[in-house]
Design a protein around this motif. Structure first.
Motif: not given
Length: 216
Positions: A2, A4-7, A31-32, A34-37, A39
């Motif tokens: 993901p 950097r904006q993810t964190l 946060q991770w 929730k990441d669509p890639t 998660g």
């Protein structure tokens, strides 16, 4: 991976508030997840200390995995972050069994080679004890080319001196060198250590050399 904006929330800092690194890790993990890639590939694993690590917020977010779902009403059902189990849960809470928890971690950590499905498992265990009890399985993980993270949480200045995975006692840095594929961090989770991991590791090895020489 993901972006950097993810964190972004974590990278901005705590605004001057003191935060343990364990809590920051839980925020990153949330946060991770929730990441669509990535998660769906993340596997948080604990023995029975999820609340101790402040992970109860994940109960509501992704739930605890159970092959039969939740067949009972938990004692904390009236709370916002109650103990939630589900057939599609993502957290593995294995009970009071470090061996069982790390075995689940090992299965997920070798999924990339066994099943062609890369997973990102995090086994979060209680202090250095959790690592010391799974030594043989850590060796097995190295032999199996496992890929994942082992994290000693609830560390440092606890009520029992040296109970945590604190570098001030050098327990973490003394326990991990026998396992060449396990790399200790320079700072244990949930502690703010002023001492040098490198110095402590050197002291640890010096102690071993002295003991060896003495025994001869």
């Amino acid at each position: 991976m993901p972006g950097r904006q993810t964190l972004a929330k974590v990278m901005d800092g705590s605004g001057g508030r003191e935060q343990s690194t364990t809590m920051v890790f839980v925020q990153m993990l949330a946060q991770w997840l929730k990441d669509p890639t990535i998660g769906k590939h993340i596997v948080p694993i604990v023995a029975d200390e999820a609340r101790t690590f402040g992970m109860q917020s994940l109960f509501k977010q992704v739930a605890i995995y159970s092959s039969v779902g939740q067949l009972y009403e938990p004692e904390d059902r009236d709370e916002l972050l109650y103990y939630k189990e589900a057939k599609n849960g993502q957290i593995l809470e294995e009970g009071i069994s470090e061996a069982g928890a790390v075995s689940s971690w090992l299965a997920a950590a070798t999924s990339y080679s066994a099943h062609g499905v890369p997973m990102l498992p995090f086994y979060i265990f209680y202090s250095c004890f959790g690592f010391q009890r799974i030594g043989d399985l850590v060796w097995a993980a190295g032999d199996s080319r496992a890929r994942g993270f082992l994290l000693g949480a609830t560390a440092g200045r606890t009520t029992l001196s040296g109970e945590g995975c604190s570098t001030k006692t050098a327990r973490a840095t003394c326990s991990t060198p026998p396992f060449p594929t396990a790399w200790p961090t320079t700072r244990a989770l949930a502690t703010s250590s002023r001492s040098s991991s490198r110095m402590e590791r050197a002291a640890c090895w010096k102690s071993r050399t002295t003991s060896s020489t003495t025994s001869r």
